[in-house]
Design a protein around this motif. Structure first.
Motif, PDB file in Angstrom:
ATOM      1  N   ARG A 227       0.793  -1.241   0.000  1.00  0.00           N
ATOM      2  CA  ARG A 227       0.000   0.000   0.000  1.00  0.00           C
ATOM      3  C   ARG A 227       0.817   1.277   0.000  1.00  0.00           C
ATOM      4  O   ARG A 227       0.258   2.364  -0.155  1.00  0.00           O
ATOM      5  N   ARG A 228       2.131   1.181   0.129  1.00  0.00           N
ATOM      6  CA  ARG A 228       2.905   2.399   0.333  1.00  0.00           C
ATOM      7  C   ARG A 228       2.890   3.326  -0.878  1.00  0.00           C
ATOM      8  O   ARG A 228       3.172   4.515  -0.740  1.00  0.00           O
ATOM      9  N   ASN A 229       2.573   2.812  -2.065  1.00  0.00           N
ATOM     10  CA  ASN A 229       2.520   3.654  -3.256  1.00  0.00           C
ATOM     11  C   ASN A 229       1.116   4.141  -3.578  1.00  0.00           C
ATOM     12  O   ASN A 229       0.923   4.850  -4.577  1.00  0.00           O
ATOM     13  N   ASP A 230       0.150   3.781  -2.772  1.00  0.00           N
ATOM     14  CA  ASP A 230      -1.235   4.233  -2.960  1.00  0.00           C
ATOM     15  C   ASP A 230      -1.464   5.457  -2.086  1.00  0.00           C
ATOM     16  O   ASP A 230      -1.613   5.337  -0.871  1.00  0.00           O
ATOM     17  N   PRO A 231      -1.484   6.657  -2.657  1.00  0.00           N
ATOM     18  CA  PRO A 231      -1.572   7.860  -1.815  1.00  0.00           C
ATOM     19  C   PRO A 231      -2.896   8.016  -1.091  1.00  0.00           C
ATOM     20  O   PRO A 231      -2.987   8.778  -0.130  1.00  0.00           O
ATOM     21  N   GLY A 232      -3.922   7.299  -1.543  1.00  0.00           N
ATOM     22  CA  GLY A 232      -5.217   7.411  -0.876  1.00  0.00           C
ATOM     23  C   GLY A 232      -5.475   6.341   0.156  1.00  0.00           C
ATOM     24  O   GLY A 232      -6.509   6.359   0.825  1.00  0.00           O
ATOM     25  N   ALA A 233      -4.533   5.412   0.327  1.00  0.00           N
ATOM     26  CA  ALA A 233      -4.747   4.293   1.239  1.00  0.00           C
ATOM     27  C   ALA A 233      -4.572   4.721   2.688  1.00  0.00           C
ATOM     28  O   ALA A 233      -3.587   5.378   3.024  1.00  0.00           O
ATOM     29  N   PRO A 234      -5.512   4.373   3.560  1.00  0.00           N
ATOM     30  CA  PRO A 234      -5.304   4.625   4.994  1.00  0.00           C
ATOM     31  C   PRO A 234      -4.103   3.828   5.492  1.00  0.00           C
ATOM     32  O   PRO A 234      -3.970   2.647   5.199  1.00  0.00           O
ATOM     33  N   TRP A 235      -3.229   4.473   6.217  1.00  0.00           N
ATOM     34  CA  TRP A 235      -2.032   3.848   6.774  1.00  0.00           C
ATOM     35  C   TRP A 235      -1.166   3.192   5.701  1.00  0.00           C
ATOM     36  O   TRP A 235      -0.487   2.209   5.955  1.00  0.00           O
ATOM     37  N   GLY A 236      -1.176   3.791   4.498  1.00  0.00           N
ATOM     38  CA  GLY A 236      -0.275   3.317   3.464  1.00  0.00           C
ATOM     39  C   GLY A 236       1.169   3.681   3.773  1.00  0.00           C
ATOM     40  O   GLY A 236       2.095   3.026   3.303  1.00  0.00           O
TER      41      GLY A 236
END
Length: 476
Positions: A227-236
């Motif tokens: 998830r670290r590349n998903d800017p909209g992900a919570p707690w990415g």
């Protein structure tokens, strides 16, 4: 040796796992923070954070019995004066990597020697000593991957964090410092309070850092690699960068806590921590990095500085949604998602041909986590002129990047609400959307949302031609 010591806080505003504090915890101490002026003094957003972090540290120290003395000025004069006043023969502090800080420390040490005292430096902000990590040939590292392997192996025996001390003994008759308001760290009228919303997103201070770390370990670490590349992900992402920058939590605390939690996202997260270490390693050995390209051929790069173009980028008015969303997130919260930092930076220096130093300066002023080493290293990486840099011909297409990492438009819709009614298909291609789609979403290009600042194909071609020009000069 005198039983009195000065504890000089810098980028280590905490009480737990603080080697300098641990070294003097059994003595009478004078805790001091000095706001220094000069090159690369904290920018506006970082000053907001610093105000609240110092307030939290002051409260914590007062509860332990040794109030914090806050001053502003030149430590080369103030520290020896304080040492004389309280009869301290030692000043303990964390080691710094910034060029101005290193010069200041060397000169402060010399000034203390004149009065029979000394400056003792500790590793409080990093996992390793930048000057001690070397290649097999004895040289500094210039490439991240072998550096990270070396440091990672050395961390197998990383000692556990130091505990928080109990009661501290203050110096009798300690001098009175300044009130925090005297430092003018917060926006002051008639300037609008541009930081009014920061408190909705952040809790500066050691307690806030501990809460952020615990929440990330519970909600984000396991899926960090995905998830670290998903800017909209919570707690990415961890959101720990501003806490680490001012040392409200130590990297050793974070490293051990993450390792204890484990999970499939651990190794990716550790590699991100080591990029921070690599940035400080570079700054230690290349102190010119914040101002000058590390690749000499880029000194002749044909930038096209344009104040109006730079302003449009700064305000999130470029016509490319993922770029504009990132710049507006930055302005409203003092922070931007790391993937989007790369996209916005690439767009500025490549499609718009604006000097990377202008982008670096804007981030320095608007990021709450503005770190000289990481900011400079990252801008040079994107611009193609730094150590282990991305090739200059690697030019992020903001439309394709948006579709890849924000496919549903969740991030863009949050920070560019005027685009919220667009279908997913068009959320990153506003300028290509049919008129009927734009009308249905209430958008007129040039009014509710700007027309593109540059054609992507033309901007890419211009950037590659500029790169070819300096390569030709280098070969001539």
């Amino acid at each position: 040796m005198s039983d009195t010591a000065i504890l000089w806080f810098r980028q280590d505003l905490r009480l737990t796992d603080h080697p300098a504090l641990d070294a003097v915890a059994q003595r009478r101490i004078l805790p001091v923070y000095i706001l220094e002026d000069g090159p690369w003094a904290p920018g506006g957003a970082a000053r907001w954070w610093l105000h609240h972090s110092l307030a939290a540290l002051g409260q914590d120290l007062a509860q332990l019995g040794a109030p914090l003395v806050v001053l502003r000025g030149d430590p080369r004069r103030l520290i020896p004066d304080l040492a004389t006043r309280v009869a301290a023969t030692e000043v303990h502090a964390g080691r710094r990597t910034e060029p101005a800080g290193r010069r200041c420390d060397a000169e402060t040490h010399a000034a203390l020697e004149v009065i029979g005292a000394r400056l003792v430096l500790h590793r409080t902000a990093l996992l390793h000593e930048p000057h001690q990590v070397r290649t097999g040939a004895g040289a500094p590292y210039g490439v991240y991957t072998p550096f990270s392997r070396n440091v990672f192996a050395s961390l197998e025996g990383l000692p556990p964090p130091l505990p928080t001390p109990g009661r501290l003994v203050a110096v009798p008759g300690a001098p009175v410092g300044l009130g925090l308001d005297a430092l003018d760290l917060l926006p002051q009228p008639p300037v609008p309070d541009w930081a009014a919303g920061f408190g909705d997103h952040w809790q500066p201070g050691e307690a806030g850092a501990a809460a952020r770390l615990a929440a990330f370990l519970d909600h984000g670490l396991a899926a960090y690699g995905d998830r670290r590349n998903d800017p909209g992900a919570p707690w990415g992402t961890s959101g720990l960068s501003p806490h680490l920058h001012l040392g409200e939590v130590s990297p050793r605390q974070v490293w051990h806590a993450a390792k204890a939690k484990g999970g499939k996202g651990l190794e990716t997260f550790q590699k991100e921590m080591l990029w921070r270490e690599f940035s400080h390693h570079l700054l230690w050995h290349r102190p010119e990095m914040p101002e000058a390209p590390l690749r000499a051929d880029f000194a002749a790069f044909p930038w096209r500085p344009d104040a109006s173009v730079l302003r449009a980028w700064q305000r999130g008015r470029t016509g490319y949604p993922i770029v504009d969303a990132g710049m507006r997130q930055l302005w409203q919260t003092g922070w931007m998602h790391n993937r989007v930092r790369m996209i916005t930076a690439s767009f500025l220096v490549k499609h718009l041909l604006q000097p990377w130093q202008d982008g670096e300066a804007w981030f320095w002023d608007t990021l709450v986590d503005a770190d000289l080493a990481a900011n400079a290293a990252s801008w040079q990486w994107v611009a193609g002129c730094g150590a282990d840099a991305a090739p200059y011909f690697r030019i992020f297409n903001p439309v394709l990047q948006g579709e890849k990492f924000d496919p549903s438009g969740r991030y863009v819709r949050r920070w560019c609400p005027e685009l919220a009614a667009l279908p997913d298909r068009w959320i990153h291609r506003v300028h290509e959307a049919p008129d009927v789609v734009l009308r249905g979403a209430g958008i007129t290009l040039g009014r509710q949302y700007p027309a593109p600042l540059v054609d992507l194909a033309a901007g890419r071609a211009r950037a590659l031609a500029a790169f070819a020009a300096i390569k030709g000069d280098a070969a001539a």
